[in-house]
Enzyme design. Structure first.
Site, mmCIF file in Angstrom:
data_model
loop_
_atom_site.group_PDB
_atom_site.id
_atom_site.type_symbol
_atom_site.label_atom_id
_atom_site.label_comp_id
_atom_site.label_asym_id
_atom_site.label_seq_id
_atom_site.Cartn_x
_atom_site.Cartn_y
_atom_site.Cartn_z
ATOM 1 N N GLY A 156 0.818 -1.221 0.000
ATOM 2 C CA GLY A 156 0.000 0.000 0.000
ATOM 3 C C GLY A 156 0.842 1.256 0.000
ATOM 4 O O GLY A 156 2.067 1.223 0.129
ATOM 5 N N ARG A 166 -1.701 -0.187 -9.598
ATOM 6 C CA ARG A 166 -0.613 -1.110 -9.941
ATOM 7 C C ARG A 166 -1.146 -2.536 -10.047
ATOM 8 O O ARG A 166 -2.265 -2.817 -9.616
ATOM 9 C CB ARG A 166 0.422 -1.094 -8.802
ATOM 10 C CG ARG A 166 0.955 0.277 -8.513
ATOM 11 C CD ARG A 166 0.935 0.560 -6.998
ATOM 12 N NE ARG A 166 1.209 1.990 -6.765
ATOM 13 C CZ ARG A 166 2.414 2.505 -6.718
ATOM 14 N NH1 ARG A 166 3.449 1.721 -6.815
ATOM 15 N NH2 ARG A 166 2.585 3.786 -6.564
ATOM 16 N N GLY A 173 2.572 3.726 1.509
ATOM 17 C CA GLY A 173 3.102 3.946 2.852
ATOM 18 C C GLY A 173 3.591 5.367 3.067
ATOM 19 O O GLY A 173 3.850 5.765 4.204
ATOM 20 N N ARG A 174 3.758 6.086 1.970
ATOM 21 C CA ARG A 174 4.187 7.481 2.107
ATOM 22 C C ARG A 174 3.649 8.357 0.985
ATOM 23 O O ARG A 174 3.997 9.526 0.886
ATOM 24 C CB ARG A 174 5.697 7.571 2.147
ATOM 25 C CG ARG A 174 6.391 6.906 0.964
ATOM 26 C CD ARG A 174 7.875 7.168 1.031
ATOM 27 N NE ARG A 174 8.607 6.303 0.117
ATOM 28 C CZ ARG A 174 9.903 6.420 -0.115
ATOM 29 N NH1 ARG A 174 10.577 7.381 0.486
ATOM 30 N NH2 ARG A 174 10.513 5.608 -0.934
ATOM 31 N N ASP A 206 8.755 5.616 7.981
ATOM 32 C CA ASP A 206 8.416 6.933 8.520
ATOM 33 C C ASP A 206 7.498 7.783 7.633
ATOM 34 O O ASP A 206 7.153 8.905 8.000
ATOM 35 C CB ASP A 206 9.698 7.720 8.827
ATOM 36 C CG ASP A 206 10.565 7.922 7.584
ATOM 37 O OD1 ASP A 206 10.117 7.545 6.485
ATOM 38 O OD2 ASP A 206 11.681 8.451 7.726
ATOM 39 N N ASP A 254 7.190 4.619 -9.908
ATOM 40 C CA ASP A 254 8.015 4.376 -8.717
ATOM 41 C C ASP A 254 9.503 4.366 -9.037
ATOM 42 O O ASP A 254 10.158 3.323 -9.076
ATOM 43 C CB ASP A 254 7.608 3.074 -8.017
ATOM 44 C CG ASP A 254 6.428 3.308 -7.087
ATOM 45 O OD1 ASP A 254 5.789 4.368 -7.208
ATOM 46 O OD2 ASP A 254 6.152 2.443 -6.243
ATOM 47 N N ARG A 280 3.525 13.789 -7.743
ATOM 48 C CA ARG A 280 3.432 12.923 -8.917
ATOM 49 C C ARG A 280 2.044 13.077 -9.535
ATOM 50 O O ARG A 280 1.057 13.311 -8.827
ATOM 51 C CB ARG A 280 3.641 11.463 -8.528
ATOM 52 C CG ARG A 280 4.922 11.233 -7.765
ATOM 53 C CD ARG A 280 5.358 9.808 -7.850
ATOM 54 N NE ARG A 280 4.489 8.869 -7.132
ATOM 55 C CZ ARG A 280 4.824 7.608 -6.908
ATOM 56 N NH1 ARG A 280 5.979 7.127 -7.369
ATOM 57 N NH2 ARG A 280 4.026 6.805 -6.242
ATOM 58 N N ASP A 336 4.179 -4.550 -7.295
ATOM 59 C CA ASP A 336 3.582 -3.311 -6.771
ATOM 60 C C ASP A 336 4.168 -2.092 -7.473
ATOM 61 O O ASP A 336 3.704 -0.978 -7.244
ATOM 62 C CB ASP A 336 3.807 -3.197 -5.255
ATOM 63 C CG ASP A 336 5.268 -3.373 -4.866
ATOM 64 O OD1 ASP A 336 5.855 -4.402 -5.236
ATOM 65 O OD2 ASP A 336 5.826 -2.480 -4.212
ATOM 66 N N ASN A 337 5.175 -2.292 -8.310
ATOM 67 C CA ASN A 337 5.781 -1.179 -9.026
ATOM 68 C C ASN A 337 5.507 -1.251 -10.517
ATOM 69 O O ASN A 337 6.205 -0.617 -11.305
ATOM 70 C CB ASN A 337 7.294 -1.140 -8.770
ATOM 71 C CG ASN A 337 7.624 -0.735 -7.337
ATOM 72 O OD1 ASN A 337 6.801 -0.127 -6.662
ATOM 73 N ND2 ASN A 337 8.796 -1.080 -6.874
#
Ligand code: AMP
Ligand code: MG
Length: 541
Positions: free
Chosen positions: A117, A217, A119-120, A152, A297, A210, A287-288
């Site tokens: 997912g 994806r 994440g950032r 993070d 990505d 972006r 996922d990319n």
């Protein structure tokens, strides 16, 4: 009467006054608002997305902006840069925006990795360009989401700058890609162990905006299939086909199979483009891979300097799974995983059609690559031995250190019918990293090849002007080599944005002729061969 250019449907508006929608969230099920705190990592079930506001940053500043993309979107250049930076750092939401992170899974380095997912990355919403195309705006590095796992939610300047530059470069190279509108410095530091050697350091943080019609994806489908959630799987497939593949005909299972064939076709074409320009993605996990066939990505990606089919810039990829020449095969492997994920939507004839698409992938890729590879030497697909001709050349290029990009531009400048009595024409020598120490087999092999090439051009009746025009359109003069990006990063980290601006100007016109001493078109300097960030990269970003 002469035809008049159509009037623009509307004049450019400020980003601050643009009309935002949130199409993805309106059409697809999201996580229940009481599932948990928005920034708490957790498994997310039964939802395509989770609502999560970006986490504000200390001191946003606009470091780069794409006028070209802004023009496409119908946006004016930023009149109030501080306010635009606030929005594109995630500090301020505009009317109509609904920030969300998408749920997806993926196969990483050949293994099913479960839920990943965004994440950032946080999609703020979308806007509709003057030509009617809808574009999502997504902030990468915008803070924690339910998909951040133990990380993070942030991104460092070096990786964000690379993504910005490379998205611009790819677009102007004619390679399908997600775009980037802006690069914003956060005024905060991010801790990263860049070399994975146990010495983490504070680095400047950044957020890149972006832009793509959709960021879906392969992994967005895989997660629902893995969980047996066929209802969400179908909703997502219908959404993607309805909105991004309106040309797909048929109904029910047959329509899914036709769509899969189109995804495979686009993916094959993308692989041919990557090979043409010497791009290595570096992390081709499922996922990319974009369902729209876009490059997506940008992480530890790189460009071939010396031609080497086994090159990967990603130090984490020890086995070279995602090396340059592996990419089409990996694309097929990833399509196989996508096909497995879509299986619950298929009946027997549709499943057979999908199997046929997979069987046909190698041929579809070979056709696409043949066209692009031949264009690199100024030929067209026709009967005869042309594809062997290019394959032979690429083989010879591995016998010495030959710069991929410079070589094809040099070949363009050489008349293969007029070779020197011995040795190689000076432009070709100038494309080699050790021109005074070339193996005899390389020189002899290339001379023989040039003779065969001249004969083929003559047999096909390709005159030199035609040859050069075809080659000039297929072979870039400028690519954002890793060391050029690293120089722009080092300068930007010290507050000097001029090298970044110069690099951006160069990559936005990659096929144009230019002076021989243009540093952006030069061979990679020797010092950059092993310098950090200039050859190999870790996934740390
Ligand atoms: P990537 O290898 O960059 O495609 O990322 C793989 C997964 O890790 C995705 O789910 C990303 O969203 C997530 N990820 C990578 N870096 C971070 C980060 N700093 N914070 C949160 N999630 C991250
Ligand atoms: Mg990713």
């Amino acid at each position: 009467m002469t035809a008049r250019a159509p009037l623009p449907l509307r004049s450019p508006v400020s980003l601050l006054a643009a009309e935002f929608d949130h199409h993805f969230a309106r059409h697809l099920p999201g996580e229940s608002p009481d599932a948990g705190p928005p920034r708490q990592s957790r498994p997310v079930h039964g939802a395509c997305w989770s609502a999560v506001p970006p986490t504000p940053v200390a001191a946003p500043t606009l470091l780069a902006w794409s006028d070209d993309l802004a023009g496409t979107l119908g946006l004016a250049p930023p009149d109030d840069a501080p306010a635009v930076a606030e929005v594109l750092a995630g500090n301020r939401l505009l009317p109509g925006m609904k920030p969300i992170a998408a749920c997806y899974g993926g196969h990483q380095f050949g293994q099913w990795a479960g839920q990943l997912g965004d994440g950032r990355a946080i999609v703020l919403g979308d806007l509709t360009a003057p030509d009617g195309q809808r574009w999502e705006l997504q902030l990468k590095g915008a803070g924690l989401t339910p998909y951040s796992r133990r990380a993070d939610g942030r991104a460092v300047l070096r990786s964000s700058l690379r993504e910005f530059v490379c998205s611009e470069a790819m677009h102007h190279l004619g390679v399908p890609t997600t775009r980037a509108l802006a690069l914003v410095g956060t005024g905060e530091t991010v801790i990263r162990d860049m070399f994975y050697d146990g010495r983490p350091e504070a680095e400047p943080g950044a957020v890149v905006t972006r832009v793509a019609p959709s960021f879906v994806r392969f992994g967005n489908f895989e997660i629902f299939a893995a969980r047996g959630d066929h209802e969400r799987l179908r909703l997502l497939a219908d959404y993607v086909i309805d909105h991004f593949f309106p040309e797909i005909e048929g109904a029910g299972a047959e329509r899914y199979a036709a769509w899969f064939a189109e995804v495979a076709r686009r993916t094959a074409l993308l692989m041919a483009h990557w090979l043409r320009v010497g791009f290595v993605h570096g992390v081709m996990n499922t996922d990319n891979l974009s369902i729209l066939g876009l490059t997506i990505d940008y992480g530890p990606f790189g460009w071939l300097d010396a031609f080497d089919p086994d090159f990967t810039p990603n130090t984490t990829d020890q086995g070279g799974r995602y090396a340059y020449a592996q990419q089409p095969g990996v694309a097929l492997w990833n399509l196989q995983r996508l096909a497995e994920a879509l299986a619950p939507l298929l009946d027997r004839p549709a499943a057979e059609a999908v199997a046929g698409t997979l069987d046909g992938f190698a041929g579809v890729f070979a056709d696409a690559w043949k066209r692009q590879a031949l264009a690199k030497v100024g030929l067209l697909p026709a009967d005869g031995g042309e594809d062997e001709l290019v394959a032979r050349l690429l083989g010879i290029m591995t016998w010495a250190e030959v710069d991929t990009t410079r070589f094809f531009r040099a070949l363009m400048a050489v008349d293969p019918a007029r070779l020197p009595a011995d040795g190689l024409p000076p432009p070709l020598l100038a494309a080699c990293y050790a021109p005074r120490a070339l193996p005899a087999a390389f020189v002899g092999g290339l001379r023989d090849w040039l003779a065969a090439y001249a004969a083929r051009l003559a047999a096909d009746g390709v005159d030199d002007a035609t040859r050069r025009a075809r080659m000039a359109a297929a072979n870039p003069r400028i690519i954002p080599r890793n060391y050029l990006q690293q120089q722009a990063i080092d300068a930007a980290a010290g507050g000097d944005l001029a090298p970044l601006a110069r690099l951006l100007a160069a990559v936005r016109d990659p096929y144009a002729d230019g002076p021989d001493d243009d540093p952006h078109a030069a061979l990679r300097p020797e010092w950059a061969r092993h310098a950090p960030g200039c050859s190999a990269l870790s996934c740390s970003s």
